[in-house]
Scaffold this motif. Structure first.
Motif, short mmCIF file in Angstrom:
data_model
loop_
_atom_site.label_atom_id
_atom_site.label_comp_id
_atom_site.label_asym_id
_atom_site.label_seq_id
_atom_site.Cartn_x
_atom_site.Cartn_y
_atom_site.Cartn_z
N PRO A 93 0.84 -1.20 0.00
CA PRO A 93 0.00 0.00 0.00
C PRO A 93 0.87 1.24 0.00
O PRO A 93 1.94 1.28 0.60
CB PRO A 93 -0.79 -0.13 1.30
N ILE A 94 0.39 2.30 -0.71
CA ILE A 94 1.18 3.53 -0.73
C ILE A 94 0.42 4.72 -0.15
O ILE A 94 1.04 5.70 0.22
CB ILE A 94 1.66 3.86 -2.16
N GLN A 95 -0.92 4.61 -0.06
CA GLN A 95 -1.66 5.77 0.43
C GLN A 95 -3.07 5.35 0.88
O GLN A 95 -3.67 4.46 0.29
CB GLN A 95 -1.78 6.80 -0.69
N ILE A 96 -3.57 6.03 1.91
CA ILE A 96 -4.96 5.88 2.34
C ILE A 96 -5.74 6.99 1.65
O ILE A 96 -5.43 8.17 1.82
CB ILE A 96 -5.10 6.01 3.87
N LEU A 97 -6.74 6.63 0.85
CA LEU A 97 -7.49 7.61 0.08
C LEU A 97 -8.76 8.10 0.79
O LEU A 97 -9.17 9.23 0.60
CB LEU A 97 -7.90 7.01 -1.28
N ASP A 98 -9.37 7.22 1.59
CA ASP A 98 -10.66 7.59 2.20
C ASP A 98 -10.89 6.69 3.41
O ASP A 98 -10.18 5.70 3.63
CB ASP A 98 -11.78 7.41 1.17
N ARG A 99 -11.91 7.03 4.17
CA ARG A 99 -12.26 6.25 5.37
C ARG A 99 -13.77 6.22 5.49
O ARG A 99 -14.46 7.18 5.13
CB ARG A 99 -11.65 6.92 6.60
N LYS A 100 -14.33 5.09 5.95
CA LYS A 100 -15.76 5.01 6.22
C LYS A 100 -16.02 3.93 7.26
O LYS A 100 -15.18 3.06 7.50
CB LYS A 100 -16.57 4.72 4.95
N ASP A 101 -17.20 4.02 7.88
CA ASP A 101 -17.62 3.01 8.85
C ASP A 101 -18.72 2.17 8.21
O ASP A 101 -19.68 2.70 7.65
CB ASP A 101 -18.16 3.66 10.13
N HIS A 102 -18.54 0.86 8.29
CA HIS A 102 -19.54 -0.08 7.78
C HIS A 102 -20.34 -0.60 8.97
O HIS A 102 -19.78 -1.24 9.86
CB HIS A 102 -18.84 -1.23 7.04
N VAL A 103 -21.64 -0.30 8.98
CA VAL A 103 -22.47 -0.64 10.13
C VAL A 103 -23.18 -1.97 9.88
O VAL A 103 -23.92 -2.13 8.91
CB VAL A 103 -23.51 0.47 10.40
N LEU A 104 -22.94 -2.92 10.79
CA LEU A 104 -23.64 -4.19 10.77
C LEU A 104 -24.73 -4.13 11.84
O LEU A 104 -24.93 -3.09 12.46
CB LEU A 104 -22.66 -5.34 11.04
N ALA A 106 -25.00 -5.38 15.01
CA ALA A 106 -24.57 -5.07 16.36
C ALA A 106 -23.12 -4.57 16.42
O ALA A 106 -22.53 -4.51 17.48
CB ALA A 106 -24.71 -6.31 17.24
N LYS A 107 -22.58 -4.21 15.26
CA LYS A 107 -21.15 -3.92 15.22
C LYS A 107 -20.87 -2.90 14.11
O LYS A 107 -21.53 -2.89 13.08
CB LYS A 107 -20.44 -5.24 14.94
N THR A 108 -19.87 -2.07 14.32
CA THR A 108 -19.41 -1.13 13.31
C THR A 108 -17.96 -1.44 12.98
O THR A 108 -17.14 -1.58 13.88
CB THR A 108 -19.54 0.33 13.81
N ILE A 109 -17.67 -1.56 11.69
CA ILE A 109 -16.32 -1.88 11.25
C ILE A 109 -15.76 -0.66 10.52
O ILE A 109 -16.37 -0.16 9.58
CB ILE A 109 -16.30 -3.10 10.31
#
Length: 148
Positions: A93-104, A106-109
């Motif tokens: 990997p060379i760069q982080i482009l974005d971030r998000k939370d995936h909601v299940l 009972a859990k958030t990833i």
């Protein structure tokens, strides 16, 4: 067995009927060989046509470091792959482009979109943030100012 169409002997019935006829010994071998030859000829024709299409559309293109090959992908990131003895290579990997939370339920990833070396921006993939932090902590050094 082979199905054959024969004229119907009944004058009141117009049309044809199916009759079963047994194929014996050399007849079935001969018929099968003819069908196989026909299939081979048709496959060769199709392969030849596809090769012709490919050859007509192929062109030689050369690039140099710094050229824009694809929108969002520059050859500046390109380095020859280091192929291992088992013919695999490690994605880097060379760069982080974005971030998000995936909601299940009972859990958030937490996920991060990762740009990989020798890949375009369109090929960036969403990966689990905790796994990426443990494997590649150097990617998260300046993260506080970028996404918060």
């Amino acid at each position: 067995m082979r199905l054959c169409m024969v004229e119907n002997a009944n004058p009141h019935c117009v049309g044809k009927r199916l009759v079963r006829e047994k194929l014996l010994g050399p007849e079935i071998i001969q018929m099968t060989s003819e069908k196989i030859d026909l299939i081979r000829k048709r496959l060769q024709t199709a392969q030849s046509r596809q090769k012709s299409y490919y050859d007509n559309s192929r062109r030689k293109v050369e690039f140099e470091v710094g050229d824009m090959v694809h929108p969002g992908f520059s050859l500046d990131y390109y380095e020859p792959l280091k192929i291992k003895d088992n013919l695999t290579y490690e994605e880097v990997p060379i760069q982080i482009l974005d971030r998000k939370d995936h909601v299940l339920r009972a859990k958030t990833i937490s996920l991060v979109k990762v740009l990989w070396k020798n890949h375009t921006v369109e090929e960036a993939s969403w990966e689990r943030e905790d796994e990426m932090k443990s494997k590649y902590p150097e990617l998260f050094v300046n993260e506080a100012s970028t996404y918060k």
